[in-house]
Design a protein around this motif. Structure first.
Motif, mmCIF file in Angstrom:
data_model
loop_
_atom_site.group_PDB
_atom_site.id
_atom_site.type_symbol
_atom_site.label_atom_id
_atom_site.label_comp_id
_atom_site.label_asym_id
_atom_site.label_seq_id
_atom_site.Cartn_x
_atom_site.Cartn_y
_atom_site.Cartn_z
ATOM 1 N N GLU A 174 0.830 -1.197 0.000
ATOM 2 C CA GLU A 174 0.000 0.000 0.000
ATOM 3 C C GLU A 174 0.871 1.255 0.000
ATOM 4 O O GLU A 174 1.892 1.324 0.698
ATOM 5 N N ARG A 175 0.470 2.242 -0.758
ATOM 6 C CA ARG A 175 1.225 3.497 -0.807
ATOM 7 C C ARG A 175 1.342 4.114 0.581
ATOM 8 O O ARG A 175 2.396 4.623 0.962
ATOM 9 N N SER A 176 0.278 4.027 1.365
ATOM 10 C CA SER A 176 0.277 4.594 2.707
ATOM 11 C C SER A 176 1.241 3.878 3.643
ATOM 12 O O SER A 176 1.612 4.412 4.690
ATOM 13 N N ALA A 177 1.676 2.638 3.267
ATOM 14 C CA ALA A 177 2.590 1.878 4.115
ATOM 15 C C ALA A 177 4.052 2.089 3.728
ATOM 16 O O ALA A 177 4.943 1.537 4.381
ATOM 17 N N PHE A 178 4.319 2.865 2.683
ATOM 18 C CA PHE A 178 5.704 3.183 2.334
ATOM 19 C C PHE A 178 6.287 4.092 3.407
ATOM 20 O O PHE A 178 5.789 5.197 3.638
ATOM 21 N N THR A 202 -1.876 8.966 -7.557
ATOM 22 C CA THR A 202 -3.015 8.461 -8.330
ATOM 23 C C THR A 202 -3.214 6.958 -8.182
ATOM 24 O O THR A 202 -4.214 6.415 -8.653
ATOM 25 N N ARG A 203 -2.239 6.243 -7.554
ATOM 26 C CA ARG A 203 -2.369 4.811 -7.325
ATOM 27 C C ARG A 203 -2.215 4.500 -5.843
ATOM 28 O O ARG A 203 -1.321 5.025 -5.182
ATOM 29 N N SER A 204 -3.063 3.643 -5.345
ATOM 30 C CA SER A 204 -3.082 3.372 -3.906
ATOM 31 C C SER A 204 -2.067 2.333 -3.478
ATOM 32 O O SER A 204 -1.762 2.217 -2.292
ATOM 33 N N ARG A 205 -1.542 1.567 -4.425
ATOM 34 C CA ARG A 205 -0.617 0.512 -4.025
ATOM 35 C C ARG A 205 0.314 0.137 -5.168
ATOM 36 O O ARG A 205 0.008 0.361 -6.344
ATOM 37 N N ILE A 252 11.922 -0.522 -5.301
ATOM 38 C CA ILE A 252 10.626 -0.184 -5.892
ATOM 39 C C ILE A 252 10.239 1.225 -5.468
ATOM 40 O O ILE A 252 10.190 1.540 -4.273
ATOM 41 N N LYS A 253 9.960 2.065 -6.436
ATOM 42 C CA LYS A 253 9.581 3.448 -6.158
ATOM 43 C C LYS A 253 8.152 3.509 -5.603
ATOM 44 O O LYS A 253 7.276 2.766 -6.039
ATOM 45 N N ARG A 254 7.932 4.374 -4.666
ATOM 46 C CA ARG A 254 6.591 4.562 -4.121
ATOM 47 C C ARG A 254 5.622 4.969 -5.225
ATOM 48 O O ARG A 254 5.937 5.792 -6.079
ATOM 49 N N ILE A 310 11.476 4.956 -1.402
ATOM 50 C CA ILE A 310 11.928 3.765 -2.119
ATOM 51 C C ILE A 310 11.906 2.567 -1.171
ATOM 52 O O ILE A 310 12.497 2.599 -0.090
ATOM 53 N N LEU A 311 11.226 1.509 -1.580
ATOM 54 C CA LEU A 311 11.181 0.249 -0.845
ATOM 55 C C LEU A 311 12.275 -0.669 -1.366
ATOM 56 O O LEU A 311 12.436 -0.842 -2.577
ATOM 57 N N LEU A 312 13.045 -1.259 -0.455
ATOM 58 C CA LEU A 312 14.067 -2.240 -0.801
ATOM 59 C C LEU A 312 13.645 -3.606 -0.274
ATOM 60 O O LEU A 312 13.367 -3.766 0.915
#
Length: 518
Positions: free
Chosen positions: A384-388, A469-472, A463-465, A392-394
């Protein structure tokens, strides 16, 4: 004209072969199309998994002393006789190799649960339960749960009910009403069938109905069962004869060989004499199977296959298959990972590009990143975008390809990403909204072939957040063999050794990815 049961069963397989041969040239194309005949005109039936798999099941069951339709027997038939790695087939075969049993082979870690792969196998169950829609649907479930869930199973049951009842009824509305009796309210299949009926009844041209189907039910996955089921109904209701009906269905595009083969089979059951000779003469009556069907004693002709199915029908037990399900703990198949976060806000173009990720070909300094232990539910996961916690997620995980010397690695992501293996840059891609995470035909930039040594390797994916416009973010990871594109079991689970392809029988047939594939 009065038809015998054999006439209708033979008509089913002839119509199936005609529709599959017509549609295969146009498979995956966006409609509307303008085909008016085979392109190119064949000299024999074009092999198609739609029919191949039904031949496998019928031949295997026929060879049993006491045949019965059972999901575990069908799964064993897949393991012994089928080399197709495509979409839901490949995922289910991987799950089976990892020790998972149906129905969980279809529902677990499977992006393609709503693919066409089971709907196109419905005719066998209709022929084995002619005039008994409930039994046909029960048989279809035993088959479909191997590689599908949700609407992927519902579509197979709907078509099996429709085709089964077509042996004893010809009125379109009555047929559809009975077929829908077994379809749950709220399912995409019920909705698309009812919508298509209503739109055709309004007198809309088939191209307008097609546009409405795609607007409401279309996906980037051209094999999605919802729009393609709509096309089957559209061709049937909007056309006036066999030729016009299969051409309308074919010219809707998408999974054209599958939908057109399904419609051809239905029309062949309803009225075997309606199949114009011009469609049959080029393909003949020889039963032609893909090379990736192996170790199978199959009849040489469609007539022989018809007789095999009829003989099998007489030997099946009267009771329906049991619906009991085995226990399954998905947590036992989670993938251990280490999770970290970073950003490039303090750097310039030497440490980031326009995506904010490290530039292509570079290796970032991760020494300051604090990785923590975590797990993924499988090779398909979302964040989920809100969980980033940062931009950037590794995701750091172990890759063990077993005995494979070269592998095909896919990282399918809705977002921008980069990949490093053992501290070296591997590849990267821009995020795509074209979602089709099939390793054998993944979107451009989301895969690479690499030589890899035996043992454990360190794989890092950045992975880029997602944008606002996208929730996840959605990601699918895959490691498959080369060149046959089979998933490597347990490739991302250290300590569980991947099973060599030879032990699974997959080395017996090299998959041809440019012909006969889904």
């Amino acid at each position: 004209m009065t038809y015998t049961l054999r006439d209708r069963v033979l008509g089913c397989w002839v119509g199936k072969a005609v529709g599959g041969t017509l549609g295969q040239t146009f498979e995956g194309l966006e409609g509307p199309l303008e085909a008016d005949f085979y392109t190119p005109v064949p000299t024999e039936m074009v092999p198609n998994d739609d029919l191949d798999l039904q031949v496998v099941f019928a031949a295997v069951l026929s060879g049993m002393d006491e045949p019965r339709v059972d999901r575990h027997l069908l799964a064993e038939a897949w393991r012994k006789h089928v080399g197709f790695p495509w979409n839901e087939y490949g995922v289910a075969l991987r799950n089976l190799a990892e020790g998972i049993h149906p129905p969980h082979t279809g529902s677990f870690d499977n992006w393609f649960t709503c693919g066409e792969g089971a709907a196109i196998r419905s005719e066998l169950w209709a022929c084995l339960a002619a005039g008994d829609p409930d039994r046909a649907a029960a048989y279809a479930y035993e088959d479909a749960c191997f590689d599908h869930a949700g609407d992927g199973i519902v579509a197979a049951q709907f078509l099996a009910r429709l085709e089964s009842y077509a042996f004893v009824e010809s009125d379109c509305d009555q047929l559809l009403d009975v077929a829908l009796e077994g379809v749950p309210f709220g399912s995409g299949i019920r909705d698309v069938v009812q919508d298509t009926r209503a739109w055709v009844a309004e007198g809309l041209h088939w191209t307008e109905v097609r546009s409405r189907i795609m607007a409401k039910y279309g996906r980037s996955d051209f094999t999605d069962v919802r729009p393609n089921t709509g096309f089957v109904i559209l061709g049937w209701l909007a056309g006036r004869d066999f030729s016009e009906r299969i051409l309308i269905c074919n010219n809707c595009g998408e999974d054209a060989d599958s939908s057109t083969a399904s419609l051809g089979a239905l029309l062949g059951i309803l009225d075997p004499g309606s199949i114009d000779a011009r469609w049959v003469e080029p393909i003949g009556h020889d039963l032609v199977l893909n090379d990736d069907i192996y170790d199978l004693d199959a009849p040489p002709t469609i007539e022989g296959f018809t007789d095999l199915v009829l003989a099998l029908r007489d030997r099946l037990p009267s009771e329906r298959p049991s619906t009991a399900e085995s226990e399954f703990d998905p947590a036992a198949f989670s993938i251990p990972v280490r999770i970290g976060w970073m950003n490039t806000l303090s750097g310039r173009w030497d440490i980031r590009d326009q995506t904010e990720l490290p530039p292509v070909g570079t290796v970032p300094d991760l020494s300051a990143v604090e990785f923590v232990d975590g797990s993924l539910p499988g090779t398909w996961f979302s964040w989920e975008r809100s969980a980033f916690e940062d931009r950037i997620l590794l995701v750091r995980l172990t890759l063990d390809a077993g005995d494979a010397e070269t592998i095909h690695l896919m990282v399918h992501s809705s977002e921008h990403f980069r990949v490093w293996l053992d501290g070296e840059y591997l590849f990267g891609g821009q995020g795509t909204q074209y979602a089709f995470p099939a390793p054998h035909m993944a979107p451009v930039g989301q895969f690479t072939d690499i030589g890899i040594g035996q043992g454990a390797h360190d794989l890092v994916v950045a992975i880029k957040r997602p944008p606002s416009t996208r929730s996840r973010a959605e990601i699918v990871l895959a490691a498959t063999t080369v060149p046959d594109a089979h998933w490597i079991p347990h490739a991302f689970r250290p300590g569980r050794r991947p099973i060599p392809a030879e032990a699974l029988g997959w080395s017996r047939g090299i998959v041809e990815l440019t012909e006969g594939g889904r």
